[in-house]
Design a protein around this motif. Sequence first.
Motif, PDB file in Angstrom:
ATOM      1  N   MET A 199      37.065  43.066  49.631  1.00 36.51           N
ATOM      2  CA  MET A 199      37.660  41.907  49.797  1.00 36.51           C
ATOM      3  C   MET A 199      36.915  41.373  51.364  1.00 36.51           C
ATOM      4  O   MET A 199      36.939  42.219  52.210  1.00 36.51           O
ATOM      5  N   ARG A 200      36.801  40.185  51.364  1.00 37.26           N
ATOM      6  CA  ARG A 200      36.150  39.438  52.378  1.00 37.26           C
ATOM      7  C   ARG A 200      37.225  38.804  53.288  1.00 37.26           C
ATOM      8  O   ARG A 200      37.929  37.958  52.768  1.00 37.26           O
ATOM      9  N   ILE A 201      37.612  39.378  54.358  1.00 32.76           N
ATOM     10  CA  ILE A 201      38.658  39.132  55.381  1.00 32.76           C
ATOM     11  C   ILE A 201      38.136  38.234  56.494  1.00 32.76           C
ATOM     12  O   ILE A 201      37.392  38.692  57.104  1.00 32.76           O
ATOM     13  N   GLY A 202      38.699  36.886  56.499  1.00 32.14           N
ATOM     14  CA  GLY A 202      38.348  36.372  57.713  1.00 32.14           C
ATOM     15  C   GLY A 202      39.249  35.922  58.703  1.00 32.14           C
ATOM     16  O   GLY A 202      40.603  36.370  58.174  1.00 32.14           O
ATOM     17  N   ILE A 203      39.151  35.805  59.824  1.00 34.12           N
ATOM     18  CA  ILE A 203      40.030  36.060  60.966  1.00 34.12           C
ATOM     19  C   ILE A 203      39.782  34.535  61.699  1.00 34.12           C
ATOM     20  O   ILE A 203      38.734  34.071  62.030  1.00 34.12           O
ATOM     21  N   VAL A 204      40.846  33.719  62.137  1.00 37.96           N
ATOM     22  CA  VAL A 204      40.762  32.446  62.539  1.00 37.96           C
ATOM     23  C   VAL A 204      41.773  32.522  64.016  1.00 37.96           C
ATOM     24  O   VAL A 204      42.815  33.140  63.845  1.00 37.96           O
ATOM     25  N   VAL A 205      41.492  31.954  64.895  1.00 38.36           N
ATOM     26  CA  VAL A 205      42.372  31.672  66.261  1.00 38.36           C
ATOM     27  C   VAL A 205      41.825  30.514  66.831  1.00 38.36           C
ATOM     28  O   VAL A 205      40.999  29.720  66.485  1.00 38.36           O
ATOM     29  N   ASP A 206      42.952  29.726  67.546  1.00 39.76           N
ATOM     30  CA  ASP A 206      42.714  28.673  68.295  1.00 39.76           C
ATOM     31  C   ASP A 206      41.956  28.838  69.781  1.00 39.76           C
ATOM     32  O   ASP A 206      41.949  30.038  70.261  1.00 39.76           O
ATOM     33  N   SER A 207      41.395  27.976  70.249  1.00 39.33           N
ATOM     34  CA  SER A 207      40.542  28.390  71.366  1.00 39.33           C
ATOM     35  C   SER A 207      41.344  28.521  72.689  1.00 39.33           C
ATOM     36  O   SER A 207      40.920  28.788  73.828  1.00 39.33           O
ATOM     37  N   ALA A 208      42.980  28.415  72.665  1.00 40.47           N
ATOM     38  CA  ALA A 208      43.496  28.939  73.704  1.00 40.47           C
ATOM     39  C   ALA A 208      43.551  30.503  73.772  1.00 40.47           C
ATOM     40  O   ALA A 208      44.126  31.178  74.656  1.00 40.47           O
ATOM     41  N   CYS A 209      42.937  31.164  72.793  1.00 38.25           N
ATOM     42  CA  CYS A 209      43.125  32.577  72.711  1.00 38.25           C
ATOM     43  C   CYS A 209      41.810  33.043  73.653  1.00 38.25           C
ATOM     44  O   CYS A 209      40.466  32.895  73.279  1.00 38.25           O
ATOM     45  N   ASP A 210      42.267  33.802  74.732  1.00 40.43           N
ATOM     46  CA  ASP A 210      41.465  34.228  75.828  1.00 40.43           C
ATOM     47  C   ASP A 210      40.536  35.603  75.503  1.00 40.43           C
ATOM     48  O   ASP A 210      41.129  36.531  75.734  1.00 40.43           O
ATOM     49  N   LEU A 211      39.191  35.271  74.585  1.00 42.32           N
ATOM     50  CA  LEU A 211      38.597  36.449  74.219  1.00 42.32           C
ATOM     51  C   LEU A 211      37.300  36.001  74.593  1.00 42.32           C
ATOM     52  O   LEU A 211      37.049  34.566  74.608  1.00 42.32           O
ATOM     53  N   PRO A 212      36.067  36.774  74.860  1.00 39.91           N
ATOM     54  CA  PRO A 212      34.834  36.445  75.249  1.00 39.91           C
ATOM     55  C   PRO A 212      34.237  35.657  74.199  1.00 39.91           C
ATOM     56  O   PRO A 212      34.286  36.390  72.862  1.00 39.91           O
ATOM     57  N   LEU A 213      33.560  34.659  74.197  1.00 35.50           N
ATOM     58  CA  LEU A 213      32.764  33.853  73.337  1.00 35.50           C
ATOM     59  C   LEU A 213      31.813  34.976  72.348  1.00 35.50           C
ATOM     60  O   LEU A 213      31.739  34.897  71.238  1.00 35.50           O
ATOM     61  N   GLU A 214      31.071  35.940  73.330  1.00 32.43           N
ATOM     62  CA  GLU A 214      30.007  36.796  72.541  1.00 32.43           C
ATOM     63  C   GLU A 214      31.053  37.683  71.599  1.00 32.43           C
ATOM     64  O   GLU A 214      30.341  37.908  70.363  1.00 32.43           O
ATOM     65  N   TYR A 215      32.106  38.411  71.857  1.00 27.62           N
ATOM     66  CA  TYR A 215      32.912  38.913  71.026  1.00 27.62           C
ATOM     67  C   TYR A 215      33.581  38.063  69.859  1.00 27.62           C
ATOM     68  O   TYR A 215      33.309  38.358  68.733  1.00 27.62           O
ATOM     69  N   LEU A 216      33.918  36.923  70.100  1.00 24.31           N
ATOM     70  CA  LEU A 216      34.213  36.032  68.909  1.00 24.31           C
ATOM     71  C   LEU A 216      33.172  35.731  68.010  1.00 24.31           C
ATOM     72  O   LEU A 216      33.428  35.816  66.975  1.00 24.31           O
ATOM     73  N   GLU A 217      31.679  35.585  68.327  1.00 27.46           N
ATOM     74  CA  GLU A 217      30.802  35.382  67.612  1.00 27.46           C
ATOM     75  C   GLU A 217      30.182  36.595  66.865  1.00 27.46           C
ATOM     76  O   GLU A 217      29.829  36.704  65.713  1.00 27.46           O
ATOM     77  N   ARG A 218      30.273  37.546  67.683  1.00 26.62           N
ATOM     78  CA  ARG A 218      29.852  38.984  66.908  1.00 26.62           C
ATOM     79  C   ARG A 218      30.802  39.365  65.855  1.00 26.62           C
ATOM     80  O   ARG A 218      30.152  39.756  64.761  1.00 26.62           O
ATOM     81  N   ASN A 219      31.965  39.112  66.046  1.00 23.93           N
ATOM     82  CA  ASN A 219      32.876  39.437  64.807  1.00 23.93           C
ATOM     83  C   ASN A 219      33.237  38.465  63.859  1.00 23.93           C
ATOM     84  O   ASN A 219      34.162  38.204  63.431  1.00 23.93           O
TER      85      ASN A 219
END
Length: 315
Positions: A1-21
């Motif tokens: 199953m293809r599982i997607g993850i969505v957050v809003d931009s107040a979620c403080d994580l590095p952009l590189e991590y968000l894009e890589r995952n």
Amino acid sequence: MRIGIVVDSACDLPLEYLERNNIVILPITVRIGEAVLADHRDEQATLSFLHAHVAERGHEAETTPFTVNQIRDLFLGRLVIDYDHVFCMTITKTRSPIHDNAMQASFAILNDYKPVRQAAGHNSPFALRVIDTQNLFAAQGITAVEAVRMRDAGASVQQIRVRLEELAQNTHGYMIPRDLYYLRNRARTKGDRSVGLLSAALGSALDIKPVLYGHAGNTEPVAKIKGFENAVEQMFKFTGNRVMAGLMTPTVCLSYGGELSEMRALPGYQRLRDICENNKVEVFESVMSLTGMVNVGKGAVVAAFAAPPAPFKAT
């Protein structure tokens, strides 16, 4: 199953991590006077906007999260095709309408997705779960990181859902604001009376900084410490002690309202990093979202982790 993850931009994580995952961002738009920026977690754009606008007039800012229709269009235009099940994790609903917007959009999405998926060659059902992280900023990152870990480990949708809902109830965020006058002015602009003029004036005059605590949808002061650097050091020390006592996930998230080099120079930072390394806890550091900075002011520091509850202690 293809599982997607969505957050809003107040979620403080590095952009590189968000894009890589492949974590999808629901951007929040910030307007200060005529200046407008949609926050897509671009740290350089955030810092440029901070230096140009936030310091002087940030307390006047208007923040606009994705609307119900924008969320619906994002899902129907992309996510219902790319994924079979999506977890959408939002900033606490007590501080933003984005959770309610996502919930309203989910009904339309689940009613309208079938023709879109069928046209893309997918005849299987699509499902969406909206989860209130019950927290803000760096603390939102705890559930997102765990969702990525579990997805990559092959966990089932049910296992991920149960785990994320458990973590949302046991995630703790601590923040030290640098400028209480800014915090008071911002609160007054939003009609929030939680930071009064007298307490802001006294805090600034005496250099007393509150330790603000976010948990289970609530935010409140849990300590007052003299000196910004001393307060941050105490927060880092407390976080390190919780790491040594054992966390529910091997994750600590830190965010800072400015250049990360400034945070890394603060007292107690290196000790916390050493403790995390010795205990095999991964540390995620990011520039605070623009949404966060216009709400709490530049120079604020946030630390977050998931663990059983324990009272904040300064030594």
